[in-house]
Design a protein around this motif. Sequence first.
Motif, PDB file in Angstrom:
ATOM      1  N   SER A 238      -6.359  -2.932   3.803  1.00  0.00           N
ATOM      2  CA  SER A 238      -5.061  -3.533   3.477  1.00  0.00           C
ATOM      3  C   SER A 238      -4.795  -4.624   4.498  1.00  0.00           C
ATOM      4  CB  SER A 238      -3.955  -2.467   3.494  1.00  0.00           C
ATOM      5  OG  SER A 238      -2.713  -3.025   3.123  1.00  0.00           O
TER       6      SER A 238
ATOM      7  N   HIS B 296      -6.121  -6.281  -1.945  1.00  0.00           N
ATOM      8  CA  HIS B 296      -6.625  -5.060  -1.326  1.00  0.00           C
ATOM      9  C   HIS B 296      -8.114  -4.913  -1.643  1.00  0.00           C
ATOM     10  CE1 HIS B 296      -2.446  -4.003  -0.568  1.00  0.00           C
ATOM     11  NE2 HIS B 296      -2.888  -3.035   0.210  1.00  0.00           N
TER      12      HIS B 296
ATOM     13  N   ALA C   5       0.833  -1.209   0.000  1.00  0.00           N
ATOM     14  CA  ALA C   5       0.000   0.000   0.000  1.00  0.00           C
ATOM     15  C   ALA C   5       0.864   1.255   0.000  1.00  0.00           C
ATOM     16  CB  ALA C   5      -0.929  -0.009   1.214  1.00  0.00           C
TER      17      ALA C   5
END
Length: 294
Positions: A103, A229, A68
């Motif tokens: 995440s 994700h 991320a």
Amino acid sequence: MSTWRTSKATTLTAATAASLLALTACGNGDDDNGEADGDTLQIALFGEEPYSWLDDDGEPTGATIAVAEEIFEERMGYELEVEETDWDNLIPGLTSENWDVVSAGMSINPERCAEAAFGEPELVYTTALLVEEGNPAGVEDFDDLLAAQEDGDDLDVVALSAGVEMGWLEEMGIDAEGVANAQDGIDFVEGGRADVFALTAISLEAMAGDMDGLEVTDAFSHEISVGAHTFRPEDTELIEEFNEHLAELKESGEYLDIVSEFGFTEAEIPDPEMTTEELCEGDIDALNEKYLED
């Protein structure tokens, strides 16, 4: 990385909500069309090593967090604000706009796809069981758990209440209780309140593999399970741009370099042909035949 978090997402205070509103024009980093505003993304994580957790200093870390950071922060220019929550709150908090992205390596399946959208596949998961050292019940997989319970063994089994493992246990007719987070499951077995905790194998190895008196069984694959994700369905531009950068990382080999820092290997990288669309469609027999090794 700038971070904002509480110990549990369910305990937001009025002051916290006010400060969050001050950070973003629409309260959660979104514009009026549901897309992130280009400045801040609210990220939710779940405390499960080696995917995503808060370290001893309260800073977010883990394989999915590192991805991320690379994509959203370094390549897309967002500031990330990260919050930890229980597994059960991840999708409800996402759809309620408490955060923009999850995440946490959440597995893609049809039930979740009905509520949320997923990026393209990132990590393949296997399962393991946490048991007392020596594995006195001799259970190595779900078939063993079912056989033991059918034979009258009084085995207390726990799994994440909204995790894929719980769904598999229920489908097989195995009696199990839900726990809110991975540490609770470990504590239950360590404290003798449960005999077995079912979770992803790499997580159990990372979190409990060296604990005295406990043992992690060999990994097994019950069904194909692949994490990614997680987004709100309306955030199409955010998802598309994320997927573009994710494809670049995979193609260059940088993705494996990032997640290998947390113990992941090439064995956990999905087949390049695998898509989120087919995982959401959920023809599990076809998926198992196509992607699971015998």
